[in-house]
Design a protein around this motif. Sequence first.
Motif, PDB file in Angstrom:
ATOM      1  N   GLN A 220     -35.730  24.037 -13.348  1.00  0.00           N
ATOM      2  CA  GLN A 220     -36.580  25.081 -12.794  1.00  0.00           C
ATOM      3  C   GLN A 220     -37.954  24.459 -12.552  1.00  0.00           C
ATOM      4  OE1 GLN A 220     -35.588  28.217 -12.053  1.00  0.00           O
ATOM      5  NE2 GLN A 220     -33.530  27.631 -12.704  1.00  0.00           N
ATOM      6  N   ASN A 221     -38.743  25.039 -11.659  1.00  0.00           N
ATOM      7  CA  ASN A 221     -40.068  24.478 -11.367  1.00  0.00           C
ATOM      8  C   ASN A 221     -40.934  24.367 -12.617  1.00  0.00           C
ATOM      9  OD1 ASN A 221     -39.611  24.022  -8.670  1.00  0.00           O
ATOM     10  ND2 ASN A 221     -40.450  25.989  -8.023  1.00  0.00           N
ATOM     11  N   SER A 222     -40.929  25.386 -13.472  1.00  0.00           N
ATOM     12  CA  SER A 222     -41.757  25.351 -14.682  1.00  0.00           C
ATOM     13  C   SER A 222     -41.291  24.243 -15.635  1.00  0.00           C
ATOM     14  CB  SER A 222     -41.734  26.703 -15.389  1.00  0.00           C
ATOM     15  OG  SER A 222     -40.408  27.046 -15.753  1.00  0.00           O
ATOM     16  N   GLU A 223     -39.978  24.048 -15.729  1.00  0.00           N
ATOM     17  CA  GLU A 223     -39.428  22.985 -16.575  1.00  0.00           C
ATOM     18  C   GLU A 223     -39.811  21.609 -16.017  1.00  0.00           C
ATOM     19  OE1 GLU A 223     -35.043  21.559 -18.237  1.00  0.00           O
ATOM     20  OE2 GLU A 223     -35.152  23.006 -16.614  1.00  0.00           O
ATOM     21  N   PHE A 224     -39.765  21.469 -14.695  1.00  0.00           N
ATOM     22  CA  PHE A 224     -40.121  20.219 -14.047  1.00  0.00           C
ATOM     23  C   PHE A 224     -41.604  19.896 -14.276  1.00  0.00           C
ATOM     24  CE2 PHE A 224     -41.642  17.913 -10.240  1.00  0.00           C
ATOM     25  CZ  PHE A 224     -40.906  16.744 -10.395  1.00  0.00           C
ATOM     26  N   GLU A 225     -42.468  20.888 -14.151  1.00  0.00           N
ATOM     27  CA  GLU A 225     -43.900  20.683 -14.358  1.00  0.00           C
ATOM     28  C   GLU A 225     -44.183  20.243 -15.796  1.00  0.00           C
ATOM     29  OE1 GLU A 225     -45.725  24.327 -13.056  1.00  0.00           O
ATOM     30  OE2 GLU A 225     -45.110  23.967 -10.972  1.00  0.00           O
ATOM     31  N   ARG A 226     -43.497  20.838 -16.761  1.00  0.00           N
ATOM     32  CA  ARG A 226     -43.676  20.443 -18.164  1.00  0.00           C
ATOM     33  C   ARG A 226     -43.175  19.007 -18.366  1.00  0.00           C
ATOM     34  NH1 ARG A 226     -45.778  21.939 -22.893  1.00  0.00           N
ATOM     35  NH2 ARG A 226     -44.602  21.422 -24.732  1.00  0.00           N
ATOM     36  N   GLU A 227     -42.073  18.659 -17.708  1.00  0.00           N
ATOM     37  CA  GLU A 227     -41.533  17.302 -17.821  1.00  0.00           C
ATOM     38  C   GLU A 227     -42.515  16.272 -17.273  1.00  0.00           C
ATOM     39  OE1 GLU A 227     -38.481  14.429 -18.734  1.00  0.00           O
ATOM     40  OE2 GLU A 227     -38.948  16.430 -19.439  1.00  0.00           O
ATOM     41  N   ILE A 228     -43.134  16.574 -16.133  1.00  0.00           N
ATOM     42  CA  ILE A 228     -44.125  15.669 -15.542  1.00  0.00           C
ATOM     43  C   ILE A 228     -45.282  15.453 -16.520  1.00  0.00           C
ATOM     44  CG2 ILE A 228     -45.887  15.476 -13.742  1.00  0.00           C
ATOM     45  CD1 ILE A 228     -43.130  14.782 -12.723  1.00  0.00           C
TER      46      ILE A 228
ATOM     47  N   ILE B  65     -54.702  19.466 -12.894  1.00  0.00           N
ATOM     48  CA  ILE B  65     -54.505  18.613 -11.736  1.00  0.00           C
ATOM     49  C   ILE B  65     -53.325  19.149 -10.944  1.00  0.00           C
ATOM     50  CG2 ILE B  65     -55.449  16.544 -12.828  1.00  0.00           C
ATOM     51  CD1 ILE B  65     -52.577  15.546 -13.132  1.00  0.00           C
ATOM     52  N   SER B  66     -53.277  18.749  -9.712  1.00  0.00           N
ATOM     53  CA  SER B  66     -52.198  19.185  -8.837  1.00  0.00           C
ATOM     54  C   SER B  66     -51.417  17.963  -8.373  1.00  0.00           C
ATOM     55  CB  SER B  66     -52.797  19.923  -7.633  1.00  0.00           C
ATOM     56  OG  SER B  66     -51.782  20.284  -6.724  1.00  0.00           O
ATOM     57  N   VAL B  67     -50.099  18.068  -8.411  1.00  0.00           N
ATOM     58  CA  VAL B  67     -49.238  16.978  -7.961  1.00  0.00           C
ATOM     59  C   VAL B  67     -48.343  17.512  -6.856  1.00  0.00           C
ATOM     60  CG1 VAL B  67     -47.417  15.359  -8.641  1.00  0.00           C
ATOM     61  CG2 VAL B  67     -49.243  15.925 -10.250  1.00  0.00           C
ATOM     62  N   ASN B  68     -48.387  16.855  -5.723  1.00  0.00           N
ATOM     63  CA  ASN B  68     -47.516  17.247  -4.621  1.00  0.00           C
ATOM     64  C   ASN B  68     -46.188  16.523  -4.744  1.00  0.00           C
ATOM     65  OD1 ASN B  68     -49.523  18.859  -3.389  1.00  0.00           O
ATOM     66  ND2 ASN B  68     -50.426  17.053  -2.459  1.00  0.00           N
ATOM     67  N   TYR B  69     -45.107  17.266  -4.608  1.00  0.00           N
ATOM     68  CA  TYR B  69     -43.775  16.684  -4.638  1.00  0.00           C
ATOM     69  C   TYR B  69     -42.869  17.517  -3.737  1.00  0.00           C
ATOM     70  CZ  TYR B  69     -43.112  20.345  -8.171  1.00  0.00           C
ATOM     71  OH  TYR B  69     -43.088  21.539  -8.834  1.00  0.00           O
TER      72      TYR B  69
ATOM     73  N   ALA C  42     -37.274  19.196  -7.965  1.00  0.00           N
ATOM     74  CA  ALA C  42     -36.894  19.898  -9.193  1.00  0.00           C
ATOM     75  C   ALA C  42     -35.438  20.349  -9.106  1.00  0.00           C
ATOM     76  CB  ALA C  42     -37.815  21.086  -9.451  1.00  0.00           C
ATOM     77  N   PHE C  43     -35.066  20.860  -7.962  1.00  0.00           N
ATOM     78  CA  PHE C  43     -33.685  21.316  -7.764  1.00  0.00           C
ATOM     79  C   PHE C  43     -32.707  20.159  -7.916  1.00  0.00           C
ATOM     80  CE2 PHE C  43     -30.005  22.114  -5.017  1.00  0.00           C
ATOM     81  CZ  PHE C  43     -29.528  23.292  -5.591  1.00  0.00           C
ATOM     82  N   SER C  44     -33.029  19.010  -7.328  1.00  0.00           N
ATOM     83  CA  SER C  44     -32.122  17.866  -7.406  1.00  0.00           C
ATOM     84  C   SER C  44     -32.005  17.337  -8.834  1.00  0.00           C
ATOM     85  CB  SER C  44     -32.554  16.753  -6.454  1.00  0.00           C
ATOM     86  OG  SER C  44     -33.769  16.185  -6.867  1.00  0.00           O
ATOM     87  N   LEU C  45     -33.017  17.581  -9.666  1.00  0.00           N
ATOM     88  CA  LEU C  45     -32.974  17.192 -11.077  1.00  0.00           C
ATOM     89  C   LEU C  45     -32.387  18.294 -11.956  1.00  0.00           C
ATOM     90  CD1 LEU C  45     -36.461  15.469 -11.305  1.00  0.00           C
ATOM     91  CD2 LEU C  45     -34.220  14.349 -11.268  1.00  0.00           C
ATOM     92  N   LYS C  46     -31.938  19.373 -11.299  1.00  0.00           N
ATOM     93  CA  LYS C  46     -31.346  20.527 -11.991  1.00  0.00           C
ATOM     94  C   LYS C  46     -32.324  21.153 -12.980  1.00  0.00           C
ATOM     95  CE  LYS C  46     -26.583  18.982 -11.480  1.00  0.00           C
ATOM     96  NZ  LYS C  46     -26.610  17.802 -10.717  1.00  0.00           N
TER      97      LYS C  46
END
Length: 82
Positions: A19-27, A4-8, A13-17
């Motif tokens: 990386q994009n890959s880390e943010f995607e795994r967190e989601i 699935i794709s999530v638009n954000y 991700a930057f504001s949560l400190k």
Amino acid sequence: MNQISVNYPETLAFSLKMQNSEFEREIKTVSLVKFYEMGKISSGFAAKTLGISRIDFLDRLAVYGVSVYANTDELETDLVNA
């Protein structure tokens, strides 16, 4: 496996400190934790989807403030199988 794709916003991700890959795994993790908490999926299914052991998934629940016993149906099954 489906994807699935999530638009954000690009800055999220930057504001949560993260990386994009880390943010995607967190989601992905957060959504599976919530589905588990709601009783929609088992801990085993969530763990398999994340590519981790069931014990590791159960350990991660504490990070999100979710009880291991949020899913009472799974608890009953575990008690029957014990």
